[in-house]
Design a protein around this motif. Sequence first.
Motif, PDB file in Angstrom:
ATOM      1  N   GLU A 100       0.857  -1.183   0.000  1.00 35.85           N
ATOM      2  CA  GLU A 100       0.000   0.000   0.000  1.00 35.85           C
ATOM      3  C   GLU A 100       0.895   1.236   0.000  1.00 35.85           C
ATOM      4  N   TRP A 149      -5.924  13.601  -3.422  1.00 39.66           N
ATOM      5  CA  TRP A 149      -4.912  12.779  -2.766  1.00 39.66           C
ATOM      6  C   TRP A 149      -3.556  12.963  -3.434  1.00 39.66           C
ATOM      7  N   SER A 186      -3.709   8.104   4.720  1.00 39.91           N
ATOM      8  CA  SER A 186      -4.128   6.713   4.700  1.00 39.91           C
ATOM      9  C   SER A 186      -3.232   5.868   3.793  1.00 39.91           C
ATOM     10  N   LYS A 197      -3.058   3.215   1.083  1.00 40.87           N
ATOM     11  CA  LYS A 197      -4.047   2.834   0.066  1.00 40.87           C
ATOM     12  C   LYS A 197      -3.488   1.743  -0.850  1.00 40.87           C
ATOM     13  N   GLU A 250      -7.549   0.748  -4.953  1.00 33.41           N
ATOM     14  CA  GLU A 250      -8.309   1.887  -4.456  1.00 33.41           C
ATOM     15  C   GLU A 250      -7.771   3.202  -5.041  1.00 33.41           C
TER      16      GLU A 250
END
Length: 137
Positions: free
Chosen positions: A19, A34, A110, A112, A116
């Motif tokens: 991730e 993002w 976060s 990810k 996603e």
Amino acid sequence: MEMANWKGAAGVCVNERNEILLVLMKAPEEDSKWSVPASGTEAGETLEQCCEREFEEVTGLSVKAGEILKTRNGNYEDAAVLFDLHYFRVEVTGGELIIPKDDFLIEDISWKPIEEIEKLELAYPDDFELFKSLVAA
């Protein structure tokens, strides 16, 4: 017209689950987007130091900057500002993930997965290719 130059660094961190750590930034008059943690260099700083400082300021994680993964060049504001953003691969060396309380621009941080990220609104959509190549490697 005087040409200003903006130099900055971004940190790309991939964890053991493949991730990537992304930050959701509030943009003026726009939807939030993002991106990886990034910032301009301060006086006397190397790009690596800038990358490590910004990453820690934004995420709470201490990191070590490694290889340069890519460089983004371009102009802001009708070419008055030339910018140069260097993306470093970073490794976490310590710290703890926390959303900075005093930075109202940051809405979320976060880890990810790539599936996603593909659906997210990225500040720089072409970063997706870089993320994909890092996760596939």
